[in-house]
Design a protein around this motif. Structure first.
Motif, PDB file in Angstrom:
ATOM      1  N   SER A 193       0.834  -1.197   0.000  1.00 22.89           N
ATOM      2  CA  SER A 193       0.000   0.000   0.000  1.00 22.89           C
ATOM      3  C   SER A 193       0.872   1.252   0.000  1.00 22.89           C
ATOM      4  CB  SER A 193      -0.906  -0.002   1.235  1.00 22.89           C
ATOM      5  OG  SER A 193      -1.539   1.250   1.395  1.00 22.89           O
ATOM      6  N   THR A 243      -0.051   3.995   1.046  1.00 27.18           N
ATOM      7  CA  THR A 243      -0.291   4.649   2.332  1.00 27.18           C
ATOM      8  C   THR A 243       0.807   4.306   3.325  1.00 27.18           C
ATOM      9  OG1 THR A 243      -2.683   4.530   1.972  1.00 27.18           O
ATOM     10  CG2 THR A 243      -1.938   4.893   4.237  1.00 27.18           C
ATOM     11  N   ASN A 289      -1.877  -3.903   2.958  1.00 25.13           N
ATOM     12  CA  ASN A 289      -1.096  -4.177   1.752  1.00 25.13           C
ATOM     13  C   ASN A 289      -1.742  -5.223   0.848  1.00 25.13           C
ATOM     14  OD1 ASN A 289       0.960  -2.404   2.499  1.00 25.13           O
ATOM     15  ND2 ASN A 289       2.129  -3.984   3.563  1.00 25.13           N
TER      16      ASN A 289
END
Length: 259
Positions: free
Chosen positions: A8, A10, A83
């Motif tokens: 991810s 993020t 993820n």
């Protein structure tokens, strides 16, 4: 077990991740690639040796909470569910069920260790009432029957206390000025720990530079909660510079007078 893994943005684009040395970031990617379908693995030492990572790289991942360790040497990738997402027909449940049962998953998909004691320690938040809009209200508890069935546990309002003041017998090394003009002391044991985590850095000298920078930039001084992150970010950058200089520095050839 699936052969492909995802990451991810993020997580891997966060300042906390990018501030780590490149060797630590590489270890995270390799651990994630070799984890099972629930994010667990039991061969971190082998992977470290395989890619040339050090114990300090693993310690930094643990310290920054990118991986969660267990007493028996097993680790789990904290943000595994942020993820990766696997279809049920491709999912193989982890064999580490005892450790798996010790975890919960937060609303954002990250793992958290379940506390077995009702007495909070210095790293926990104390429950004080009904949740307001500023707290995460639910957690999904994981157990052996997690697949297809989750139980939602409503949490109550949590108030996290300020970090505890250090013991008075700790050796004060240098102070950093905060945004409220108070002084945040750095102690000898912290310098020693950073020196182990960032071996290419003269930690004490960099702390002096930080102090000078903060004194010269009062509008950019940090809060009490943010100052240690500032220190870690600074040292991580210097660690990467030190490794780069070491790799690119030409060997010194001693000159011999010819007669």
């Amino acid at each position: 077990m699936a052969e492909r893994r995802m990451f991810s943005k993020t997580v891997v684009d966060s300042d906390a991740f990018l501030d780590m040395p490149l060797s630590t970031q590489a270890l995270y990617f390799h651990l994630s690639m070799r984890a099972d379908d629930d994010g667990f693995l039991n061969n971190t030492k082998r992977i470290q040796r395989l890619i040339g990572a050090t114990d300090d790289d693993l310690k930094l991942l643990i310290m920054k909470r990118f991986v969660i360790p267990f007493e028996d040497g097993i680790v789990v990738i904290k943000h595994w569910r942020m993820n990766n997402y696997l279809r049920k027909d491709r999912y193989t449940q982890t064999v580490y069920q005892e450790e798996f049962a010790m975890l919960s998953v937060k609303e954002d998909g990250s793992y958290a260790l379940e506390e077995t004691s009702g007495i909070p320690d210095g790293n926990q938040c104390v429950t004080v009432g009904i949740p307001d809009g500023n707290q995460l209200a639910t957690q999904v508890r994981l157990g052996k029957d997690r697949i297809g069935k989750v139980s939602i546990e409503s949490s109550i309002n949590t108030a996290c206390p300020e970090p505890e003041e250090p013991a008075p017998d700790r050796e004060q090394v240098i102070s950093l000025t905060l945004n409220d003009r108070s002084e945040f002391w750095i102690y000898g044991d912290q310098v020693e720990q950073w020196s182990q985590l960032f071996p290419a850095v003269d930690v004490l000298q960099e702390l002096r530079k930080m102090k000078s920078w903060l004194d010269s930039n009062p509008s950019r001084r940090k809060t009490k909660r943010g100052i240690l992150r500032f220190v870690n970010s600074w040292l991580s950058r210097e660690q990467d510079k030190g490794k780069l200089n070491y790799r690119t520095k030409a060997p010194q050839i001693s000159e011999v007078d010819s007669w």
